[in-house]
Design a protein around this motif. Sequence first.
Motif, PDB file in Angstrom:
ATOM      1  N   PRO A 124     -12.708   3.145   4.089  1.00  0.00           N
ATOM      2  CA  PRO A 124     -12.686   1.701   3.847  1.00  0.00           C
ATOM      3  C   PRO A 124     -12.923   1.358   2.378  1.00  0.00           C
ATOM      4  N   ALA A 125     -12.153   0.398   1.897  1.00  0.00           N
ATOM      5  CA  ALA A 125     -12.369  -0.215   0.586  1.00  0.00           C
ATOM      6  C   ALA A 125     -12.573  -1.694   0.856  1.00  0.00           C
ATOM      7  N   PHE A 126     -13.671  -2.247   0.392  1.00  0.00           N
ATOM      8  CA  PHE A 126     -14.011  -3.633   0.690  1.00  0.00           C
ATOM      9  C   PHE A 126     -13.429  -4.546  -0.382  1.00  0.00           C
ATOM     10  N   LEU A 127     -12.532  -5.430   0.035  1.00  0.00           N
ATOM     11  CA  LEU A 127     -11.845  -6.340  -0.882  1.00  0.00           C
ATOM     12  C   LEU A 127     -12.603  -7.648  -1.066  1.00  0.00           C
ATOM     13  N   ALA A 128     -13.246  -8.130   0.004  1.00  0.00           N
ATOM     14  CA  ALA A 128     -14.026  -9.372  -0.055  1.00  0.00           C
ATOM     15  C   ALA A 128     -14.975  -9.392   1.150  1.00  0.00           C
ATOM     16  N   THR A 129     -16.133 -10.018   0.952  1.00  0.00           N
ATOM     17  CA  THR A 129     -17.086 -10.182   2.041  1.00  0.00           C
ATOM     18  C   THR A 129     -17.633 -11.600   2.035  1.00  0.00           C
ATOM     19  N   GLU A 130     -18.105 -12.020   3.184  1.00  0.00           N
ATOM     20  CA  GLU A 130     -18.705 -13.349   3.313  1.00  0.00           C
ATOM     21  C   GLU A 130     -19.800 -13.267   4.375  1.00  0.00           C
ATOM     22  N   GLU A 131     -20.980 -13.762   4.060  1.00  0.00           N
ATOM     23  CA  GLU A 131     -22.072 -13.888   5.018  1.00  0.00           C
ATOM     24  C   GLU A 131     -22.489 -15.345   5.045  1.00  0.00           C
ATOM     25  N   THR A 132     -22.489 -15.934   6.236  1.00  0.00           N
ATOM     26  CA  THR A 132     -22.831 -17.349   6.330  1.00  0.00           C
ATOM     27  C   THR A 132     -23.358 -17.684   7.716  1.00  0.00           C
ATOM     28  N   ASP A 133     -24.113 -18.757   7.790  1.00  0.00           N
ATOM     29  CA  ASP A 133     -24.548 -19.265   9.079  1.00  0.00           C
ATOM     30  C   ASP A 133     -23.435 -20.088   9.712  1.00  0.00           C
TER      31      ASP A 133
END
Length: 137
Positions: A124-133
Amino acid sequence: MRFRLALSAGTLLVAAAAGTAQAAPADALSVDAYGTVAADGTVTLSGTYRCLDDSAGPVFVSSTLVQQDRSAGIGGTRAVCDGQVHDWTNSGVVKEPAYRSGVAQVKATLMQLTPSGPLGVPMPAFLATEETDVILG
């Protein structure tokens, strides 16, 4: 006087051109503020993504839902990497322990699987991440 007028006009033209310049597109990911949890335990999450290039390997949008001490992967969506913004929706059935209506946290990832090493094992290569409620309803 004419020199100052020409200099001022030139400065205004440069400023106007700079104001209309846009940043180069980049990989991006967002999560909608609301998700659903059905009576049968099906959780649905959604958002948008943009990816530019999938020539090195397939790209996916994955999501994990966390509520109190529970955590579960909620589906995965194959991404279309054409530089445009696309919607994504992931669903999964989580029965025990079931998620409830209310606040939860989503961890979403735009991930590309690229061949690595002498055997070409996908990594895996991570291009974008998002953590949110989010609010589950």
